[in-house]
Design an enzyme around this catalytic site. Sequence first.
Site, short mmCIF file in Angstrom:
data_model
loop_
_atom_site.label_atom_id
_atom_site.label_comp_id
_atom_site.label_asym_id
_atom_site.label_seq_id
_atom_site.Cartn_x
_atom_site.Cartn_y
_atom_site.Cartn_z
N TRP A 101 -0.72 -19.44 0.00
CA TRP A 101 0.13 -18.41 0.24
C TRP A 101 0.78 -18.44 1.51
O TRP A 101 1.90 -17.96 1.65
CB TRP A 101 -0.74 -17.12 -0.31
CG TRP A 101 -1.11 -17.05 -1.71
CD1 TRP A 101 -2.26 -17.02 -2.03
CD2 TRP A 101 -0.08 -16.83 -2.92
NE1 TRP A 101 -2.36 -16.76 -3.58
CE2 TRP A 101 -1.06 -16.98 -3.95
CE3 TRP A 101 1.15 -16.98 -2.87
CZ2 TRP A 101 -0.73 -16.90 -5.19
CZ3 TRP A 101 1.74 -16.87 -4.33
CH2 TRP A 101 0.85 -16.77 -5.36
N ASP A 171 -0.78 -10.76 5.28
CA ASP A 171 -1.07 -10.61 3.90
C ASP A 171 -2.31 -10.25 3.54
O ASP A 171 -3.18 -11.14 3.66
CB ASP A 171 -0.55 -11.82 3.18
CG ASP A 171 -0.70 -11.72 1.72
OD1 ASP A 171 -1.16 -10.74 1.01
OD2 ASP A 171 0.02 -12.80 0.92
N LYS A 195 -4.24 -7.46 -7.27
CA LYS A 195 -5.49 -8.02 -6.94
C LYS A 195 -6.70 -7.00 -6.85
O LYS A 195 -7.63 -7.09 -7.49
CB LYS A 195 -5.59 -8.77 -5.63
CG LYS A 195 -4.34 -9.90 -5.71
CD LYS A 195 -4.36 -11.09 -6.46
CE LYS A 195 -3.26 -11.80 -6.92
NZ LYS A 195 -2.60 -12.17 -5.68
C1 LIG Z 1 -1.39 -13.20 -5.53
C2 LIG Z 1 -1.22 -13.74 -4.07
C3 LIG Z 1 0.41 -13.43 -3.55
C4 LIG Z 1 1.43 -13.49 -4.56
O1 LIG Z 1 1.63 -12.29 -4.93
P1 LIG Z 1 2.86 -11.80 -6.01
O2 LIG Z 1 2.88 -10.33 -6.18
O3 LIG Z 1 2.47 -12.56 -7.22
O4 LIG Z 1 4.05 -12.49 -5.38
C5 LIG Z 1 0.60 -13.66 -2.44
N1 LIG Z 1 -0.64 -13.88 -1.43
C6 LIG Z 1 -1.86 -13.29 -1.83
C7 LIG Z 1 -2.73 -13.75 -0.73
C8 LIG Z 1 -2.12 -13.42 -3.01
O5 LIG Z 1 -3.44 -13.49 -3.49
#
Ligand SMILES: *Cc1c(COP(=O)(O)O)cnc(C)c1O
Length: 360
Positions: A101, A171, A195
Site C-alpha cells: 500500500w 494511512d 477494514k
Molecule cells: C485496503 C487498504 C487500502 C486500499 O483501500 P481501498 O479502499 O480499496 O482503496 C489502502 N491502504 C491500506 C493500509 C489498506 O489496508
Amino acid sequence: MSRVYNFSAGPAVLPEEVLREAAEEMLDYKGTGMSVMEMSHRSKAFEEIITEAEQDLRGLMNIPDNYKVLFLQGGASQQFAMIPMNLMKTRSADYIITGQWAKKAAKEAEKYGKVNRIASSEDKTFSYIPDCSDLPVSEDADYVYICENNTIYGTKFKELPDTKGKTLVADVSSCFLSEPVDVTKYGIIYGGVQKNIGPAGVVIVIIREDLITEDVLPGTPTMLTYKTHADAKSLYNTPSAYGIYICGKVFKWIKAQGGLEAMKEKNEKKAKVLYDFLDQSRLFKGTVEKKDRSLMNVPFVTGDAQLDAKFVKEAKEAGLENLKGHRSVGGMRASIYNAMPYEGVEALVGFMKKFEEENQ
Ligand SMILES: *Cc1c(COP(=O)(O)O)cnc(C)c1O
C-alpha cells in the site's frame, strides 16, 4: 441463521449488534417511514446522523478543534493521489515503504512530484518496520508518508517516525480505532473504513486545518480538493450516506465498549492468544519480526503451500472463513479487527491445534 467467524482483511467483520440495529431500522428509520438508503443527504435525519458520527469520532480519538473530519469516497486508493495534489507545494515528498500500500501510494505520488523513498523493508519481504528514529528526511519534503499498519504483511509502526518537523501523513486503514492515537502528531490520518469501521465506500480523512488550502496543484479536480469537502462539511455532493450511518453506529458501539483504551486491551488480548500459539507451534509460524507485529492482521505459514491450502479449506468447513493469505504472500492471514470476538480467535487457535496434531 448462522454466522461464521470471518477473518477477512476487508471488507471485514462488523459488530453483530450494529448489524442487528441496522436491520431493525432498515424499513423505517426512527419514524421517518423510510430507510437511511432512501433519504436525502440534505434531510434533517441525515444531518443528525453525520453530525453525530463526526462528534462521536472526535470524542473517541480526542480530535483537536484545529482538525477537520471528512467523510469521502474513492477509498484509501484515491487518497494516494489526493494527498500529493493537495500537499505537494514544493513537489517533493518522502515515503517510507513498508508494503504494497505504501508502494502504491509512492508510485501514485510520483505523477505529481519527486518522491524520495527514505526507508524501506522490501529487502526482507516487508516482514519488519525499518528504524525510523533518524531518517534522511528531505529538506524540501512537503510531508513524510507512512502506512501505519500493513494489512498484507502484518506489521505495524509501534513508534511513529521522527519526521524532523515535517508533516506526517498516515494511512491507518487497517488499524483505525484499534487503539488510542495522538492526533496532534499527524497532519493527515486517513483510512478506508471497510477494514475496521464500516462498509466499503467511505474513507475518513482527519486533516489539520492549515493543510486545507486553495493552493493545490494545477488541474486538481474540485472533488479531489480537501477544501471543497471541508467547506461543505462532507456534503458537497451526495456522500456514501448509508455507509456513514453504519460508521456512526460502530463509533457508538466502540464508545459502549469503553473507547479506544478498552479496544486496545481487547485487541492485545486477542492477538496474544494467537501469537503465543504461533510462537510455540511445531507446524505454524508467524512471518513477521516480533517487535513489529500488528494487532490486527496476523500472517502465518506452515512452510508447505499444499498444507496451507488444506488448512484454509478445512478451516472454512469448520466455520472459520477467509484465512487465505494475500495473493502476493501466500500462506494464511487472520485479520482480527475490533469486531472479531475473543471467542473467534480462541476457536481459530483451537482449530490450529487440532490441525497440527492431525498433520504432523
Ligand atoms: C485496503 C487498504 C487500502 C486500499 O483501500 P481501498 O479502499 O480499496 O482503496 C489502502 N491502504 C491500506 C493500509 C489498506 O489496508
